[in-house]
Design an enzyme around this catalytic site. Structure first.
Site, short mmCIF file in Angstrom:
data_model
loop_
_atom_site.label_atom_id
_atom_site.label_comp_id
_atom_site.label_asym_id
_atom_site.label_seq_id
_atom_site.Cartn_x
_atom_site.Cartn_y
_atom_site.Cartn_z
N VAL A 92 2.20 -7.89 4.82
CA VAL A 92 1.28 -8.33 4.36
C VAL A 92 0.98 -10.52 4.53
CG1 VAL A 92 0.09 -9.13 2.42
CG2 VAL A 92 1.11 -7.22 2.26
N THR A 109 6.93 0.02 4.29
CA THR A 109 7.48 0.51 5.21
C THR A 109 6.16 0.98 6.26
OG1 THR A 109 8.47 1.60 3.82
CG2 THR A 109 7.63 3.03 5.46
N PHE A 110 4.78 0.88 5.79
CA PHE A 110 3.49 1.01 6.18
C PHE A 110 2.35 -0.24 6.60
CE2 PHE A 110 4.66 4.51 2.77
CZ PHE A 110 4.36 5.58 3.55
N ASP A 126 2.68 4.94 -7.75
CA ASP A 126 3.51 3.60 -7.66
C ASP A 126 4.11 3.02 -8.31
OD1 ASP A 126 5.85 3.91 -6.19
OD2 ASP A 126 4.70 2.62 -4.10
N LYS A 163 -3.85 -7.55 4.66
CA LYS A 163 -2.90 -6.45 4.83
C LYS A 163 -3.10 -5.66 6.10
CE LYS A 163 -1.30 -2.00 2.11
NZ LYS A 163 -0.89 -1.67 1.38
#
Length: 501
Positions: free
Chosen positions: A38, A34-35, A157, A70
């Protein structure tokens, strides 16, 4: 992956962040979320791989020189980006936590550089990992969390995709701190810590993230009568352990003056602890331990994902199906909430008689009946152990080889070794299920910490062995470069996120 597609993405990234071109050669895309995206890349200068050598598995092979780039999307909150990178940099002293090796920013483009870890996807091994493999997986994960939690940081998470594990090497590393946060020291905020007592209680209550669960320890209450639980009705403090206690199942009173209850609910569905689902404002590192329990439950039950709810209400009902709605109701009371279930006949009222052992046995038994496990599956070991433990079916005695002649020495040796192996497997299962129960303690204050779990009997053979658990320092190389270019090489639009003094 299409080579032309990767080449096009790499070229675009080099244009966006020119300092990467001479330092890293992108060879593949290995993840997209989502963010961020990589990429796998070669460390052309070799400075990152030299300085963080302990993090590059398979030393002496071609894997040693690969790093992970990333690329963090510009849609991410600047605070979120800063938070993740600063935490990664602060936690760079543990080989089981992915460090921030390098970072660069050009205008709104941010790229973080970390070691590349050759690992296996969880989906590819969770059904085939023997109990010894489960032990090593949990050892590595809990070691990583113990280090992170010792710095007062909640990962928030914890899930298989954020713990990269190599079953052949028995090594794992915790990644993705995008949702991580520093734990608040709630002990300092308790009313009993202050001579003002009742005033401090009101101050705590006025906070949006206040939860009654932090006030229930009588040792830290201002006075004995403030004991276990409080809530507010019609703007007044009500002690739930008093005869005038209210019925929490009726919801908020009509004239409730309390602020709307707010709490951090970040995390991945299926892995959120009950206190997260119930919007507890005093969340601690124990929410990560619950997530560890979900992973362990998947490994023992050979089912992934274990929970598949779409929202918090469904998530609580899934927990009711395992632990019983009475258990979840007691948990809700800890957080000053009501919880009621009606009209759902498939929801359990009470937990399984033998706890999670019954639940795992039920999962495995269904698959055994359906014939979904191959003949060589290690799941049969867990199923056989539970059948013996719960229903006295079968025996821990191994079957003797039929090819040996009676009285054969080899036969006796094989029988001894098989029995010893079986007893060892049974012992591991016994302590593993105890570990599972500790992870799923509903009361976060009673839930074991990562360090406490590591001291449990399940890990005795690892504790007694000479496995190196020392934290390796990476600060010895004074000449190491943490950014991919010097200040003189960068344009006015380039901003160094990290630099050596």
């Amino acid at each position: 992956m299409d080579n032309e597609e990767i080449a096009a993405e790499a070229a675009q990234l080099y244009r966006d962040v020119p300092v990467l071109a001479g330092a890293y050669e992108i060879v593949d895309r290995i993840g997209e979320g989502t963010f961020s995206t990589v990429y796998k890349a070669r460390d052309l200068r070799g400075k990152v791989t030299a300085r963080y050598g302990a993090h590059f598995w398979g030393a002496g092979t071609s894997q040693q020189r690969y790093v992970a780039l990333k690329k963090i999307y510009v849609t991410s909150s600047p605070q979120r980006i800063y938070n993740e990178l600063s935490l990664l940099y602060a936690l760079s002293g543990c080989p089981r936590v992915a460090p921030l090796c390098d970072a660069a920013r050009v205008r709104d483009q941010v790229v973080a550089v970390m070691p590349y870890y050759p690992h296996e996807e969880f989906r590819n091994f969770y059904r085939d990992l023997p109990i010894k493999g489960v032990k090593m997986y949990m050892w590595e994960l809990l070691q990583a969390l113990s280090f992170v939690h010792s710095h007062g940081i909640i990962h928030r998470d914890v899930k298989p995709t954020n713990f990269l594990y190599n079953p052949e090497l028995g090594k794992g590393v915790l990644v993705d701190f995008g949702l991580a946060e520093t734990q608040t020291d709630y002990n300092k905020e308790r009313a009993g810590e202050s001579p003002e007592g009742e005033n401090s209680l009101r101050d705590c209550r006025s906070q949006e993230q206040f939860c009654p669960c932090i006030m229930r320890d009588s040792a830290s209450a201002a006075t004995p009568q403030h004991g276990a639980m409080i809530t507010i009705q019609n703007g007044k403090v009500v002690h739930l352990n008093s005869p005038q206690g209210i019925d929490l199942t009726k919801g908020y009173p009509k004239n409730e003056t309390r602020r709307v209850k707010r709490a951090n609910r970040a995390g991945t569905r299926g892995f959120r602890a009950p206190e997260v689902l119930m919007k507890c404002g005093s969340q601690t590192t124990k929410i990560d331990i619950w997530s560890v329990g979900v992973i362990l439950l998947s490994l023992l039950g050979r089912r992934f994902p274990m929970f598949q709810s779409l929202d918090d209400t469904e998530a609580l009902l899934e927990l009711c199906a395992i632990f019983g709605w009475k258990t979840i109701r007691k948990c809700a009371v800890l957080h000053g909430l009501g919880f009621d279930v009606s009209g759902l006949h498939y929801i359990r009222e009470d937990p399984y008689p033998h706890g999670l052992k019954d639940f795992v046995y039920e999962l495995l038994d269904r698959e055994c009946e359906a014939g979904t496990f191959p003949e060589y599956s290690v799941a049969f070991e867990t199923h056989a152990y539970l059948a013996q433990e719960l229903h006295d079916r079968g025996s821990i005695e191994p079957q003797l080889p039929a090819t040996r002649e009676p009285g054969s020495t080899d036969q006796e040796t094989d029988a001894y070794e098989l029995k010893k192996y079986q007893e060892d497997v049974w012992t591991d299962h016994y302590w593993c299920f105890q570990l599972l129960e500790q992870c799923f303690e509903m009361d976060p204050q009673k839930r074991s910490s990562a360090q406490e779990l590591l001291q449990g009997a399940f890990f005795n053979e690892l504790l007694e062995s000479e496995i190196n658990t020392e934290i390796e320092s990476t600060d010895d190389d004074d000449d190491a470069e943490v950014v991919s270019s010097s200040e003189n090489e960068m344009s006015d639009n380039d901003v160094l996120l990290i630099r050596e003094d």
